[in-house]
Design a protein around this motif. Structure first.
Motif, PDB file in Angstrom:
ATOM      1  N   HIS A 130       0.834  -1.202   0.000  1.00  0.00           N
ATOM      2  CA  HIS A 130       0.000   0.000   0.000  1.00  0.00           C
ATOM      3  C   HIS A 130       0.871   1.255   0.000  1.00  0.00           C
ATOM      4  N   SER A 131       0.289   2.391  -0.364  1.00  0.00           N
ATOM      5  CA  SER A 131       1.045   3.630  -0.440  1.00  0.00           C
ATOM      6  C   SER A 131       0.195   4.793   0.035  1.00  0.00           C
ATOM      7  N   GLY A 132       0.853   5.929   0.250  1.00  0.00           N
ATOM      8  CA  GLY A 132       0.152   7.131   0.676  1.00  0.00           C
ATOM      9  C   GLY A 132       0.168   7.308   2.184  1.00  0.00           C
ATOM     10  N   ALA A 133      -0.090   8.545   2.627  1.00  0.00           N
ATOM     11  CA  ALA A 133      -0.067   8.861   4.056  1.00  0.00           C
ATOM     12  C   ALA A 133      -1.069   8.018   4.846  1.00  0.00           C
ATOM     13  N   ALA A 134      -2.218   7.738   4.235  1.00  0.00           N
ATOM     14  CA  ALA A 134      -3.254   6.970   4.935  1.00  0.00           C
ATOM     15  C   ALA A 134      -2.827   5.531   5.208  1.00  0.00           C
ATOM     16  N   ALA A 135      -1.811   5.039   4.481  1.00  0.00           N
ATOM     17  CA  ALA A 135      -1.344   3.666   4.674  1.00  0.00           C
ATOM     18  C   ALA A 135      -0.311   3.561   5.793  1.00  0.00           C
ATOM     19  N   SER A 136       0.166   4.691   6.300  1.00  0.00           N
ATOM     20  CA  SER A 136       1.250   4.671   7.293  1.00  0.00           C
ATOM     21  C   SER A 136       0.744   4.255   8.668  1.00  0.00           C
ATOM     22  N   PHE A 137       1.638   3.622   9.440  1.00  0.00           N
ATOM     23  CA  PHE A 137       1.307   3.240  10.818  1.00  0.00           C
ATOM     24  C   PHE A 137       2.593   3.182  11.644  1.00  0.00           C
ATOM     25  N   ALA A 138       2.455   3.468  12.933  1.00  0.00           N
ATOM     26  CA  ALA A 138       3.606   3.703  13.801  1.00  0.00           C
ATOM     27  C   ALA A 138       4.466   2.472  14.039  1.00  0.00           C
ATOM     28  N   THR A 139       3.906   1.287  13.901  1.00  0.00           N
ATOM     29  CA  THR A 139       4.651   0.069  14.229  1.00  0.00           C
ATOM     30  C   THR A 139       5.285  -0.605  13.013  1.00  0.00           C
ATOM     31  N   LEU A 140       5.304   0.067  11.873  1.00  0.00           N
ATOM     32  CA  LEU A 140       5.829  -0.558  10.650  1.00  0.00           C
ATOM     33  C   LEU A 140       7.258  -1.070  10.827  1.00  0.00           C
ATOM     34  N   PHE A 141       8.074  -0.341  11.583  1.00  0.00           N
ATOM     35  CA  PHE A 141       9.499  -0.683  11.676  1.00  0.00           C
ATOM     36  C   PHE A 141       9.846  -1.512  12.916  1.00  0.00           C
ATOM     37  N   LYS A 142       8.853  -1.840  13.743  1.00  0.00           N
ATOM     38  CA  LYS A 142       9.115  -2.603  14.963  1.00  0.00           C
ATOM     39  C   LYS A 142       9.723  -3.956  14.616  1.00  0.00           C
ATOM     40  N   GLY A 143      10.923  -4.207  15.158  1.00  0.00           N
ATOM     41  CA  GLY A 143      11.579  -5.489  14.946  1.00  0.00           C
ATOM     42  C   GLY A 143      12.145  -5.687  13.557  1.00  0.00           C
ATOM     43  N   LYS A 144      12.083  -4.661  12.709  1.00  0.00           N
ATOM     44  CA  LYS A 144      12.629  -4.750  11.351  1.00  0.00           C
ATOM     45  C   LYS A 144      14.048  -4.174  11.332  1.00  0.00           C
ATOM     46  N   ARG A 145      14.796  -4.498  10.302  1.00  0.00           N
ATOM     47  CA  ARG A 145      16.133  -3.941  10.157  1.00  0.00           C
ATOM     48  C   ARG A 145      16.103  -2.621   9.401  1.00  0.00           C
ATOM     49  N   CYS A 146      17.030  -1.755   9.741  1.00  0.00           N
ATOM     50  CA  CYS A 146      17.304  -0.578   8.925  1.00  0.00           C
ATOM     51  C   CYS A 146      18.797  -0.596   8.623  1.00  0.00           C
ATOM     52  N   ILE A 147      19.132  -0.618   7.342  1.00  0.00           N
ATOM     53  CA  ILE A 147      20.527  -0.656   6.919  1.00  0.00           C
ATOM     54  C   ILE A 147      21.006   0.775   6.676  1.00  0.00           C
ATOM     55  N   LEU A 148      22.074   1.175   7.344  1.00  0.00           N
ATOM     56  CA  LEU A 148      22.732   2.440   7.062  1.00  0.00           C
ATOM     57  C   LEU A 148      23.985   2.146   6.258  1.00  0.00           C
ATOM     58  N   THR A 149      24.309   3.038   5.322  1.00  0.00           N
ATOM     59  CA  THR A 149      25.410   2.755   4.386  1.00  0.00           C
ATOM     60  C   THR A 149      26.445   3.879   4.401  1.00  0.00           C
ATOM     61  N   PRO A 150      27.154   4.024   5.511  1.00  0.00           N
ATOM     62  CA  PRO A 150      28.181   5.077   5.579  1.00  0.00           C
ATOM     63  C   PRO A 150      29.381   4.750   4.697  1.00  0.00           C
ATOM     64  N   THR A 151      30.108   5.781   4.337  1.00  0.00           N
ATOM     65  CA  THR A 151      31.373   5.632   3.627  1.00  0.00           C
ATOM     66  C   THR A 151      32.485   6.168   4.528  1.00  0.00           C
ATOM     67  N   GLU A 152      33.695   6.164   4.029  1.00  0.00           N
ATOM     68  CA  GLU A 152      34.826   6.652   4.818  1.00  0.00           C
ATOM     69  C   GLU A 152      34.687   8.127   5.169  1.00  0.00           C
ATOM     70  N   THR A 153      33.937   8.872   4.378  1.00  0.00           N
ATOM     71  CA  THR A 153      33.803  10.312   4.613  1.00  0.00           C
ATOM     72  C   THR A 153      32.550  10.688   5.394  1.00  0.00           C
ATOM     73  N   THR A 154      31.720   9.700   5.759  1.00  0.00           N
ATOM     74  CA  THR A 154      30.480  10.000   6.498  1.00  0.00           C
ATOM     75  C   THR A 154      30.799  10.514   7.896  1.00  0.00           C
ATOM     76  N   ASP A 155      30.152  11.590   8.285  1.00  0.00           N
ATOM     77  CA  ASP A 155      30.338  12.152   9.623  1.00  0.00           C
ATOM     78  C   ASP A 155      29.801  11.184  10.674  1.00  0.00           C
ATOM     79  N   ARG A 156      30.623  10.850  11.650  1.00  0.00           N
ATOM     80  CA  ARG A 156      30.242   9.824  12.634  1.00  0.00           C
ATOM     81  C   ARG A 156      29.123  10.310  13.561  1.00  0.00           C
ATOM     82  N   GLN A 157      29.109  11.590  13.898  1.00  0.00           N
ATOM     83  CA  GLN A 157      28.033  12.090  14.754  1.00  0.00           C
ATOM     84  C   GLN A 157      26.696  12.090  14.014  1.00  0.00           C
TER      85      GLN A 157
END
Length: 287
Positions: A130-157
């Motif tokens: 589903h798509s659109g603002a009406a499809a959003s819900f607060a628990t979508l990311f609970k227990g799911k992974r989020c991959i961050l993809t830093p490089t050598e130049t990414t600010d650590r803070q």
């Protein structure tokens, strides 16, 4: 949990952007959320539903005075949107994204960031068809992974700040190199969507004595092809942006399908049982 960001802009208030906003609001880590969207009706709905606190007429207007910007737009649009908002970013502002292709986006966006501002590539592994603002819900990311993809130049803070927000949203955060990310997700996300679209296209256009074959589908076919109801424009962009890795994945799948076809053609019952058993073991291992 205490406030991490005073003012956050979300550009693209759909399923992912809207759910991120709702999750952060529920966690109490962002004080004000500004919504930006190319669809005025969707943006007004996001405001009415309490997904965002304010709305802006343009992306550049929406990001002014914010400490972080989340770009939740189609992958091919991300560099262009960043180029549009870059002159309006406050010093120290962090920009992150939710695109499922990373190497090309990270390389382009790092080049576009103004001095003193920081880009952190990201990809939450969650969603629905589903798509659109009406499809959003607060628990979508609970227990799911989020991959961050830093490089050598990414600010650590900056990386730490983005990581803290995703953790507050309920996600398990991990990091990997952008190209490595793209090769993995070509296999486990982009290929399955391509296969689902191809299967529904093949069955939908099949000529079986004039019958509407799709009218006979039941649970198995519908479960397997659920993701073929996803936004075609979004998956067009993903397929094109991650073209090399996806083509390699399609070639691997084609070889596997050809092997299966050969065993059926030869009437190789033992070979079929072996093929299916190995696949079942892999699938059961996921669970």
């Amino acid at each position: 949990m205490s406030v991490i960001i005073e003012r956050l802009a979300i550009v693209g208030v759909g399923l992912i952007g809207g759910s991120f906003a709702l999750a952060l609001r529920e966690a109490g880590v962002v004080r004000t959320i500004v919504g930006v969207d190319r669809d005025p009706a969707n943006l007004e709905q996001a405001l009415a539903l309490g997904v965002v606190d304010e709305i802006a007429a343009s992306a550049a207007q929406g990001v002014r005075g914010t400490q972080m910007v989340f770009l939740s737009v189609p992958v091919c649009s991300i560099p262009g949107v960043l180029q549009e908002i870059a002159p309006a970013l406050d010093p120290g502002c962090i920009v992150t994204d939710g695109g499922s292709v990373k190497a090309e986006i990270v390389a382009a966006c790092q080049q576009l960031m103004p001095t003193g501002c920081h880009f952190v590539g990201g990809h939450p592994i969650a969603g629905t068809e589903h798509s659109g603002a009406a499809a959003s819900f607060a628990t979508l990311f609970k227990g799911k992974r989020c991959i961050l993809t830093p490089t050598e130049t990414t600010d650590r803070q900056a990386l730490q700040a983005v990581s803290r927000l995703w953790q507050a949203a309920g996600a398990e955060v991990c990091s990997m190199e952008p190209g490595h990310h793209d090769r993995i997700f070509a296999e486990i996300s982009h290929l399955p969507h391509a296969v689902a679209y191809a299967l529904v296209h093949a069955v939908g256009t099949a000529d079986v004595e004039g019958e509407n074959v799709l009218s006979y589908t039941a649970g198995g076919f519908r479960d397997f092809t659920r993701i073929a109801s996803s936004d075609p424009a979004m998956w067009r962009d993903i397929a094109l942006m991650n073209r090399a890795a996806l083509l390699a994945s399609i070639d691997g799948f084609s070889a596997s399908l050809a092997e299966l076809r050969g065993r059926i053609d030869r009437g190789d019952g033992d070979g079929l049982a072996e093929f299916f058993t190995i696949a079942k073991q892999f699938r059961d291992g996921i669970l």
